[in-house]
Design an enzyme around this catalytic site. Structure first.
Site, short mmCIF file in Angstrom:
data_model
loop_
_atom_site.label_atom_id
_atom_site.label_comp_id
_atom_site.label_asym_id
_atom_site.label_seq_id
_atom_site.Cartn_x
_atom_site.Cartn_y
_atom_site.Cartn_z
CE LYS A 24 -5.44 39.13 13.11
NZ LYS A 24 -6.39 38.35 12.30
CG ASP A 67 -3.16 34.61 9.98
OD1 ASP A 67 -2.82 33.47 10.37
OD2 ASP A 67 -4.36 34.96 9.87
CE LYS A 96 -4.65 33.36 6.82
NZ LYS A 96 -6.11 33.30 6.83
CG ASP A 120 -3.76 39.08 9.97
OD1 ASP A 120 -4.80 39.72 9.77
OD2 ASP A 120 -3.72 38.01 10.59
CG ASP A 170 -6.31 31.02 9.29
OD1 ASP A 170 -5.57 31.97 9.65
OD2 ASP A 170 -6.77 30.90 8.15
CD GLU A 212 -4.68 34.86 13.28
OE1 GLU A 212 -5.38 33.97 12.79
OE2 GLU A 212 -4.55 35.98 12.76
NE ARG A 254 -12.21 34.26 15.45
CZ ARG A 254 -13.13 33.88 14.57
NH1 ARG A 254 -14.13 33.10 14.95
NH2 ARG A 254 -13.07 34.30 13.33
N1 BES Z 1 -6.30 37.34 9.13
C1 BES Z 1 -7.36 36.48 8.81
C2 BES Z 1 -8.55 37.20 8.19
C3 BES Z 1 -8.36 37.81 6.82
C4 BES Z 1 -8.68 37.09 5.69
C5 BES Z 1 -7.92 39.10 6.68
C6 BES Z 1 -8.53 37.66 4.44
C7 BES Z 1 -7.78 39.67 5.43
C8 BES Z 1 -8.09 38.95 4.31
C9 BES Z 1 -7.88 35.77 10.05
O1 BES Z 1 -6.95 35.51 11.03
C10 BES Z 1 -8.42 34.45 9.60
O2 BES Z 1 -7.67 33.68 9.10
N2 BES Z 1 -9.71 34.24 9.78
C11 BES Z 1 -10.35 33.06 9.36
C12 BES Z 1 -11.37 32.68 10.38
C13 BES Z 1 -11.98 31.32 10.18
C14 BES Z 1 -10.93 30.26 10.41
C15 BES Z 1 -13.12 31.14 11.14
C16 BES Z 1 -11.00 33.32 8.00
O3 BES Z 1 -11.48 34.43 7.77
O4 BES Z 1 -10.98 32.42 7.17
ZN ZN Z 2 -5.29 36.82 11.05
ZN ZN Z 3 -5.91 33.68 10.68
#
Ligand code: BES
Ligand code: ZN
Ligand code: ZN
Length: 511
Positions: A271, A276, A283, A294, A353, A355, A357
């Site tokens: 990834k 992000d 966020k 990220d 967010d 993204e 996947r």
């Molecule tokens: N990059 C984030 C995941 C992340 C969060 C990595 C904290 C490291 C520390 C990912 O893209 C994300 O934002 N995921 C969301 C998914 C949700 C919207 C289903 C998340 O984990 O909140």
């Molecule tokens: Zn991310």
């Molecule tokens: Zn994200």
């Protein structure tokens, strides 16, 4: 960081010429034996007196410095605690090696000699112990200094690490282990550098350029796909994520062909979100700066590919990195948008967010279409994995038992913890789309990491696939001396290299 020179000497530690030598002590030991005992005798009992005074207890990563007054060749001894003997293993070797190397640096030591912790009294295999010593030291000395002005007060760093092995029967193994350790640690530190780089200094195009330069140096094939080509191919999910940023996406492909007669190709997919912000599903501000990391999955894949090119294993490897930036620009994708993936399935983007996947879906489909026979993706995919496993293990998910066992064994041999989580079939309905085939999120708070993994699984089809969710271990690991307290850890790099070590010369077997 300047490269540290590594040397192996067939010698007793007290005979080695260096600015400091490292010996060790298990917790509770009053009268040291082995190399530590030999140094203590040469110092006329100075170590025993330190213990008797209660000033050194041998606790894990505890250090003390003694001055030798010419009784051995080195002017200083660094004594490091090994903790409880029953709990001692290779992980502890990495830790104590890092703790003593850091202590040496604080003292301004330029050349350091060490025994191989664990290879004597600890009964660990000498090759693995030496590897862990070198990994621990080089990983522990890492600092991200790319954007720090040079400090004129700064003392010189450690330049040379010597490993003294008194048993001639073990020297060749120690040498091999040290070389593997150096390759592992250097690749990991490179991944850390990449993951740490601030987003204003690393657009997706810059990441692609770095990959191209690395490929050129290492002798790997490299191809970079730009937006027009991605559109032609049908990577709409990746393109949709990229739309919120003025800095266009790239799709990076690296190839290593070390077994031309075989049809087996392993795809390493990382990834590569250079930042992000969450997109329109923005966020919260707190901690958002960490999202420059990220791209840690991409960094692990690039670090590993460079090492693989050096090791030249008998294997074929394809590295794929979808590189994008997830920002809420005027042309950004919106919650509710529907995109068509490269694999053909349509996706309702309910949260911009989620993204990772989306871009990984297209990368996984690309790997399958290009004939990859097994896949492993490495991604900071979900915050939920931190809720589930904390910072001590990456989540592992799979559609294939044997491939998962191989990746898990590699992680274990590399000293990176992974923990498998299930992909229950009944959760598949959580990502069934209302107006499209799939949606990119499930219900709030329900099995978030599993849902993310199930989404990716849709694109792997029948190809053996493993997903490593490294969001908990890519940064934020506290109190492990070979990990930086802040900033990127290079998680995943060593596991990916380890997958191929058994097929390479200098490392020998992978276990
Ligand atoms: N990059 C984030 C995941 C992340 C969060 C990595 C904290 C490291 C520390 C990912 O893209 C994300 O934002 N995921 C969301 C998914 C949700 C919207 C289903 C998340 O984990 O909140
Ligand atoms: Zn991310
Ligand atoms: Zn994200």
């Amino acid at each position: 960081m300047m490269a540290v020179e590594i040397g192996v000497l067939p010698a007793e530690i007290q005979q080695v010429e260096a600015e400091a030598v490292v010996v060790n002590l298990f917790q509770g030991v009053k009268h040291p034996g082995g190399a530590t005992g030999a140094v203590d005798r040469a110092l006329e009992g100075a170590i025993e007196r330190l213990i008797a005074a209660g000033d050194f207890r041998g606790q894990l990563n505890e250090t003390a410095v003694l001055y030798t007054g010419g009784k051995i060749r080195a002017p200083r001894v660094i004594l490091v605690g090994l903790g409880e003997a029953e709990k001692f293993d290779l992980e502890k070797v990495r830790q104590v090696s890092a703790a003593s190397a850091r202590r040496a640096r604080e003292l301004g030591v330029r050349s350091l000699a060490t025994i191989v912790h664990g290879a004597g009294i600890g009964n660990l295999p000498p090759r693995e112990a030496a590897r862990a010593v070198v990994e621990g030291a080089l990983l522990g000395l890492y600092e991200y200094r790319e954007y720090k002005s040079p400090d004129p007060q700064e003392r010189p760093g450690l330049e040379k690490l010597l490993i003294a092995e008194r048993d001639p029967a073990k020297v060749a193994e120690v040498q091999r282990g040290a070389e593997v350790g150096r390759i592992m640690a250097e690749a990991t530190n490179r991944a850390r550098d990449l993951a740490n780089r601030p987003a204003n200094h690393l657009a997706p195009a810059d990441l692609a350029e770095l990959a191209e330069e690395m490929a050129q140096r290492a002798g790997l094939e490299c191809q970079v796909l730009r937006p027009a080509e991605l559109e032609r191919l049908g990577m709409e999910a990746l393109l949709a994520v990229a739309r919120g940023s003025h800095r266009p996406p790239r799709f990076i492909i690296l190839r290593y062909e070390g077994d031309p007669r075989s049809k087996e190709v392993t795809a390493l997919i990382g990834k590569g979100v250079v930042f992000d912000a969450g997109g329109i599903s923005l966020k919260p501000g707190e901690g958002m700066h960490e999202m420059r990391m990220d791209k840690s999955g991409a960094a692990a894949v690039l670090g590993a590919m460079e090492a693989i090119a050096r090791l030249r294993p008998r294997a074929n490897v394809m590295a794929l990195i979808p590189a994008v930036e997830n920002l809420p620009g005027g042309d950004a994708q919106r919650p509710g948008d529907v995109v068509k993936t490269l694999g053909g399935k349509t996706v309702e983007v309910l949260n911009t967010d989620a993204e990772g996947r989306l871009i990984l879906a297209d990368a996984i489909s690309y790997a399958v279409k290009r004939g990859a026979t097994r896949l492993v993706d490495v991604a900071t995919l979900t915050g939920a994995i931190i809720i589930c496993l904390g910072h001590a293990a990456a989540g592992l998910f799979t559609n294939h038992r044997a491939w998962a066992d191989e990746v898990r064994a590699a992680a274990e041999a590399a000293g990176e913890r992974v923990w498998e989580l299930p992909l229950f079939e009944e959760y598949e309905k959580l990502i069934k789309g209302e107006v499209a085939d799939l949606k990119n999120i499930g219900p709030p708070r329900e099995a978030g990491s599993i849902v993310g993994a199930l989404f990716l699984k849709e694109f792997a089809g029948q190809t053996p696939w493993v997903h490593l969710d490294i969001a908990g271990v890519a940064w934020g690991i506290k109190e492990v001396p070979y990990q930086p307290a802040t900033g990127a850890t290079g998680a995943g790099t060593r596991t990916l290299i380890q997958l191929f070590l058994g097929r390479a010369e200098p490392g020998g077997s992978s276990k």
